[in-house]
Design an enzyme around this catalytic site. Structure first.
Site, PDB file in Angstrom:
ATOM      1  N   CYS A  34     -10.189  -6.928   1.490  1.00 33.57           N
ATOM      2  CA  CYS A  34     -10.365  -5.488   1.716  1.00 33.57           C
ATOM      3  C   CYS A  34     -11.805  -5.086   1.467  1.00 33.57           C
ATOM      4  CB  CYS A  34      -9.493  -4.686   0.767  1.00 33.57           C
ATOM      5  SG  CYS A  34      -7.812  -5.207   0.776  1.00 33.57           S
ATOM      6  N   GLN A  90       0.707 -10.117  -6.159  1.00 38.24           N
ATOM      7  CA  GLN A  90       0.122 -11.465  -6.230  1.00 38.24           C
ATOM      8  C   GLN A  90       0.871 -12.398  -7.180  1.00 38.24           C
ATOM      9  OE1 GLN A  90      -2.162 -12.595  -4.227  1.00 38.24           O
ATOM     10  NE2 GLN A  90      -3.049 -10.734  -3.361  1.00 38.24           N
ATOM     11  N   THR A 118       0.854  -1.200   0.000  1.00 37.52           N
ATOM     12  CA  THR A 118       0.000   0.000   0.000  1.00 37.52           C
ATOM     13  C   THR A 118       0.889   1.248   0.000  1.00 37.52           C
ATOM     14  OG1 THR A 118      -1.781  -1.157   1.128  1.00 37.52           O
ATOM     15  CG2 THR A 118      -1.807   1.243   1.282  1.00 37.52           C
ATOM     16  N   SER A 169       4.916  -7.184  -1.560  1.00 35.62           N
ATOM     17  CA  SER A 169       4.559  -7.247  -0.145  1.00 35.62           C
ATOM     18  C   SER A 169       4.990  -8.600   0.421  1.00 35.62           C
ATOM     19  CB  SER A 169       3.044  -7.083  -0.013  1.00 35.62           C
ATOM     20  OG  SER A 169       2.666  -7.191   1.323  1.00 35.62           O
ATOM     21  N   ALA A 170       5.429  -8.606   1.699  1.00 36.91           N
ATOM     22  CA  ALA A 170       5.931  -9.862   2.276  1.00 36.91           C
ATOM     23  C   ALA A 170       4.814 -10.821   2.690  1.00 36.91           C
ATOM     24  CB  ALA A 170       6.808  -9.553   3.487  1.00 36.91           C
ATOM     25  N   HIS A 171       3.703 -10.260   3.202  1.00 36.89           N
ATOM     26  CA  HIS A 171       2.758 -11.155   3.899  1.00 36.89           C
ATOM     27  C   HIS A 171       1.903 -12.013   2.975  1.00 36.89           C
ATOM     28  CE1 HIS A 171      -1.201  -8.966   3.659  1.00 36.89           C
ATOM     29  NE2 HIS A 171      -0.430  -7.927   3.398  1.00 36.89           N
ATOM     30  N   THR A 221      13.078   4.926  10.422  1.00 33.72           N
ATOM     31  CA  THR A 221      14.112   3.959  10.846  1.00 33.72           C
ATOM     32  C   THR A 221      13.892   2.620  10.146  1.00 33.72           C
ATOM     33  OG1 THR A 221      14.231   5.082  12.964  1.00 33.72           O
ATOM     34  CG2 THR A 221      15.178   2.866  12.868  1.00 33.72           C
TER      35      THR A 221
HETATM   36  N1  PLP Z   1      -1.721  -4.887  -4.115  1.00 31.47           N
HETATM   37  C1  PLP Z   1      -2.346  -6.072  -4.223  1.00 31.47           C
HETATM   38  C2  PLP Z   1      -2.562  -6.654  -5.588  1.00 31.47           C
HETATM   39  C3  PLP Z   1      -2.786  -6.743  -3.087  1.00 31.47           C
HETATM   40  O1  PLP Z   1      -3.406  -7.917  -3.210  1.00 31.47           O
HETATM   41  C4  PLP Z   1      -2.556  -6.148  -1.818  1.00 31.47           C
HETATM   42  C5  PLP Z   1      -3.049  -6.808  -0.586  1.00 31.47           C
HETATM   43  O2  PLP Z   1      -4.211  -6.927  -0.329  1.00 31.47           O
HETATM   44  C6  PLP Z   1      -1.899  -4.909  -1.750  1.00 31.47           C
HETATM   45  C7  PLP Z   1      -1.497  -4.312  -2.917  1.00 31.47           C
HETATM   46  C8  PLP Z   1      -1.620  -4.238  -0.431  1.00 31.47           C
HETATM   47  O3  PLP Z   1      -0.517  -4.860   0.204  1.00 31.47           O
HETATM   48  P1  PLP Z   1      -0.143  -4.530   1.712  1.00 31.47           P
HETATM   49  O4  PLP Z   1      -1.070  -5.317   2.577  1.00 31.47           O
HETATM   50  O5  PLP Z   1       1.297  -4.982   1.839  1.00 31.47           O
HETATM   51  O6  PLP Z   1      -0.253  -3.075   1.925  1.00 31.47           O
END
Ligand code: PLP
Length: 384
Positions: free
Chosen positions: A318, A172, A70, A192-194, A231
């Protein structure tokens, strides 16, 4: 409990947890300070940057650690909006692109349509880019809801020819399909890591090689070569790199491809139950299936499946608290009624065939239960 919502987030990998704990215990000093423990932390951060560059196939200088995708998406959009530029995005981007793009660019935003399979309409995108000459184009690599893989390479050729910068939200795609030198194709990438077994709250923004401009979403210190104030999250970076390298190895060894085979049998069974698979005709991620089930609302399925021990989604995590149908489905021409009957399942490499079969069995059983509660037969006819 069988978990089928990897596109929302994924369980933390052992290697990522171990890397995070080790870095938190041993390298907790501030990497920007100058005493020995801080210098060791700085060295560890740069070692991770190099390792990640090798995994992604780009130069280490392009990598900026952030708090997640994000932030990456907002950073790129904010940078171009602050120059007074215009921007083009696809209609099916993640909310972390679409929402800031609408707010920041207003009338200077061009929305590129998708076809009924959810893939970017490349001819129309080319026409729009040629006609409006935006400074930035943003296209996700694969859609989080449908799993549809987008024509990033084709669009990048158009952008190069038109001298337009391109951003790709590749959240993704990584860990699901090979990157195949993708990082040579665009100027900016978000990761993104998660989504692939790393921790929440850490991501990577890839910026252009030899980028002299400062992205500067946040005002503050000179961290990340002035590209990201705050940081440095060394433990997060260590864990991200551990997760990325394991996930990329899984793809290379074909473990993700196995998911495509399990998913194909699963979808055939869903079709026998009357489901319509969304994005059927397009290339899709091996782990993702989005489908419209007949007769009952998606939320009823999800809650009933949870009582059977299966965690699935109605679409994007989301959007699950919103009342409006998903913008992705609307962009594909799916009507509001169909959009409320949608279910998404998404897996990880460690999910086995038995779990996919058990999922299909549980959905079949749930359909019988829901039909019985509403007194309809398998053809949707209301029984006396
Ligand atoms: N972009 C995509 C395609 C995603 O699926 C997501 C996660 O829902 C994000 C961005 C946002 O990632 P983050 O949770 O690391 O902010």
């Amino acid at each position: 409990m069988p978990y089928f919502d990897y596109n929302a987030t994924s369980p933390l990998r052992d290697c990522a947890r171990a890397a995070w704990l080790k870095a938190s215990a041993e390298s907790w000093a501030n990497p920007s300070a100058i005493y020995p423990s801080a210098q060791r932390a700085r060295h560890a951060l740069e070692r991770n940057r190099m390792a990640l560059a090798t995994i992604l196939g780009c130069r280490a200088e392009r990598i900026v650690f952030t708090s997640g995708a994000t932030e990456c998406n907002n950073t790129v959009l904010h940078h171009y909006a602050s120059k007074g530029a215009s921007c083009a995005v696809s209609a099916v981007e993640h909310q972390s692109v679409l929402v800031p793009a609408k707010a920041l660019f207003g009338e200077r935003l061009i929305v590129m349509p998708v076809d009924e399979s959810g893939r970017l309409d490349i001819a129309e995108a080319e026409r729009l880019i040629h006609a409006h000459r935006p400074a930035l184009v943003s296209l996700m690599a694969a859609n989080s809801e449908t799993g549809v893989v987008q024509p990033v390479e084709e669009l990048s050729r158009i952008c190069r020819a038109e001298h337009v910068h391109m951003h790709c939200d590749a959240v993704q795609l990584l860990g699901r399909l090979p990157l195949n030198h993708l990082l040579d194709r665009c100027d900016f990438f978000s990761f993104s890591a998660h989504k692939i077994g790393g921790p929440r709250g850490v991501g990577v923004l890839v910026i252009p090689h030899k980028c002299t401009e400062r992205m500067g979403l946040f005002q503050g210190g000179p961290q990340e070569r002035y590209q990201r104030a705050g940081t440095e999250n060394l433990a997060g970076a260590e864990a991200l790199v551990a997760a990325f390298s394991e996930a990329v190895m899984e793809v290379a060894h074909g473990r993700m491809l196995r998911q495509a085979a399990f998913k194909a049998s699963f979808e055939a069974r869903m079709e026998q139950l009357g489901a319509r698979i969304i994005g059927r005709g397009a290339e899709r991620l091996p782990n993702t299936s989005l489908f419209i089930m007949p007769r009952h609302q998606g939320l009823r399925w999800v809650t009933r499946m949870a009582t059977k021990g299966f965690e699935i989604a109605t679409g994007s995590a989301c959007g699950s608290e919103q009342e409006q149908p998903s913008h992705v489905l609307s962009a594909m021409g799916i009507d509001a009624a169909g959009a409320t009957q949608v279910l998404r399942v998404s897996s990880g490499a460690s999910v086995d065939e038995a779990e996919w079969i058990a999922l299909a069995d549980a959905l079949a059983k749930t359909q019988m239960e829901l039909d019985a509660e509403e007194n309809v037969d398998a053809f949707g006819v209301i029984l006396p």
